[in-house]
Design an enzyme around this catalytic site. Structure first.
Site, mmCIF file in Angstrom:
data_model
loop_
_atom_site.group_PDB
_atom_site.id
_atom_site.type_symbol
_atom_site.label_atom_id
_atom_site.label_comp_id
_atom_site.label_asym_id
_atom_site.label_seq_id
_atom_site.Cartn_x
_atom_site.Cartn_y
_atom_site.Cartn_z
ATOM 1 N N SER A 30 0.978 -1.073 -0.120
ATOM 2 C CA SER A 30 -0.332 -0.045 0.044
ATOM 3 C C SER A 30 0.709 1.412 0.362
ATOM 4 C CB SER A 30 -0.763 -0.265 0.593
ATOM 5 O OG SER A 30 -0.266 0.548 2.770
ATOM 6 N N GLY A 31 -0.086 2.573 -0.705
ATOM 7 C CA GLY A 31 0.941 3.902 -0.453
ATOM 8 C C GLY A 31 1.769 3.972 -1.300
ATOM 9 N N CYS A 32 2.108 3.276 -2.486
ATOM 10 C CA CYS A 32 2.999 2.955 -3.447
ATOM 11 C C CYS A 32 3.477 4.042 -4.509
ATOM 12 C CB CYS A 32 3.098 2.008 -4.740
ATOM 13 S SG CYS A 32 3.417 0.141 -3.656
ATOM 14 N N SER A 33 3.009 5.240 -4.473
ATOM 15 C CA SER A 33 3.004 6.851 -5.089
ATOM 16 C C SER A 33 4.257 7.261 -5.258
ATOM 17 C CB SER A 33 1.252 7.565 -5.236
ATOM 18 O OG SER A 33 2.153 8.305 -3.928
ATOM 19 N N GLY A 35 7.863 8.065 -2.211
ATOM 20 C CA GLY A 35 8.404 7.670 -1.087
ATOM 21 C C GLY A 35 8.781 6.263 -0.775
ATOM 22 N N SER A 162 7.317 3.093 12.641
ATOM 23 C CA SER A 162 8.050 4.371 12.761
ATOM 24 C C SER A 162 9.063 4.103 14.150
ATOM 25 C CB SER A 162 7.343 5.197 13.198
ATOM 26 O OG SER A 162 8.285 6.342 13.678
ATOM 27 N N TYR A 175 0.684 11.431 15.608
ATOM 28 C CA TYR A 175 1.294 10.564 15.096
ATOM 29 C C TYR A 175 1.466 9.385 15.778
ATOM 30 C CZ TYR A 175 4.877 8.756 11.277
ATOM 31 O OH TYR A 175 5.203 7.883 10.907
ATOM 32 N N LYS A 179 1.364 4.992 16.109
ATOM 33 C CA LYS A 179 2.197 4.049 16.031
ATOM 34 C C LYS A 179 2.808 3.115 16.656
ATOM 35 C CE LYS A 179 3.302 5.070 11.116
ATOM 36 N NZ LYS A 179 3.838 4.286 10.378
#
Length: 331
Positions: A30-33, A35, A162, A175, A179
């Site tokens: 997930s989140g591959c656009s 970074g 993190s 945040y 985590k």
């Protein structure tokens, strides 16, 4: 384009079916656009041994251009791009339906959002959005792939956590809380899943120097944060933000280095439960280990930021010296 690893359009062209090679492990990220997610997808897809068939996902397919360009010849062979919003049950179901057999061997929970600033100036809606993405988004994906992994008695769930899941950081309360929730949830789940030969790995980067992080710090430097008292706002702008920028400059990793560490975790025969990626950040996490009560870490952090900011900057500069430059932690 024929052969194994082929991406097939379904009837009506409303979705795509991803035909995975039998010898390859299916990796859903997930989140591959941009970074870490983008770098990880490309590194796995370009694996010299071609061990992986990567499904690289993102919420907005309008941002897929950078990933597709980076993937090069791997696109359509060992890498396919799919839409996935981790905050939507329907989106998760639709994404999995495009994978033949809905069989995911490795799930990488990478999608996440940040939130920084004085607590009084942050809305509850913004806080809930962080948890919806960072925590409940990860839980939603795990619930979707877990039945298949249990049925096959194998699987690997990798979570991009993190160091803020190990220690709180001032002005990052929400945040860090998301985590901490991730760490507790997946450590608890790991005990049960060993019985099914399913491994969980929490990957814990420190600061990661990305374009997103740079823009975020610039945006919050001029934000109003209504409801915040002048003293707190000054502490945030005059002490925290300069220290944060120095932290990223001194010990920040590149997304490529973090991705390399995750590739090693995925390729491990006995994956670790936790893996910190940045050896230069280790001195900053050591205080928590030295004093389990946490008081030493809190007092030291307070003094460095509010009383001795010059000493803090000097210490960060020392960490940036060549003798500390180990981009990926030892395996």
């Amino acid at each position: 384009m024929g052969g194994r690893g082929q991406v097939l359009a379904s009837r009506g062209h409303t979705s795509r079916e991803i035909n995975m090679a039998e010898a390859r492990r299916t990796v859903l990220i997930s989140g591959c656009s941009s970074g870490i997610g983008l770098e990880l997808a490309v590194q796995l897809a370009r694996d010299p041994k071609q061990r992986y068939q990567v499904v690289a996902t993102m919420r907005d397919l309008g941002k897929k251009g950078t990933l597709e360009a980076a993937a090069g010849e791997a696109l359509g062979q060992t890498l396919a791009v799919a839409q996935l919003d981790v905050c939507s049950d329907d989106s998760v179901a639709q994404c999995l339906s495009c994978i033949r057999g809905r069989e995911v061997d490795v799930l990488v929970n990478n999608a996440g959002v940040g939130l920084v600033g004085p607590l009084e100036g942050l809305s509850l809606a913004a806080m809930q959005n962080v948890f919806d993405t960072n925590f409940f988004g990860a839980v939603r994906l795990v619930k979707a792939v877990l039945p298949g992994m249990k049925r096959r008695r194998q699987g690997h769930i990798v979570v991009v956590s993190s160091v803020m899941g190990l220690q709180g950081v001032v002005f990052n309360e929400v945040y860090a809380a998301s985590k901490f929730a991730i760490e507790g949830f997946f450590e608890s789940l790991a005990v049960q899943l060993l019985q099914f030969n399913i491994f969980i790995s929490l990957v814990e980067p420190g600061p990661v120097a990305t374009e997103f992080e740079g823009k975020l710090l610039e945006q919050v430097s001029t934000a109003e944060f209504p409801g915040t008292d002048p003293d707190t706002l000054n502490y945030f702008r005059d002490l925290y933000l300069p220290a944060s920028k120095e932290l990223f400059r001194s010990v920040g990793q590149s997304p490529q280095d973090v991705a390399k560490a995750i590739v090693k975790v995925i390729g491990s025969a006995r994956p670790p439960l936790r893996r910190q990626t940045n050896a230069r950040y280790t001195p900053l996490t050591a205080l928590r280990a030295v004093d389990p009560s946490g008081s030493l870490y809190v007092r030291t952090s307070h003094r460095l930021l509010f009383r001795w900011p010059r000493l803090l900057n000097l210490g960060l500069q020392c960490l940036a010296c060549s003798c500390f430059r180990t981009p990926v932690s030892p395996q």
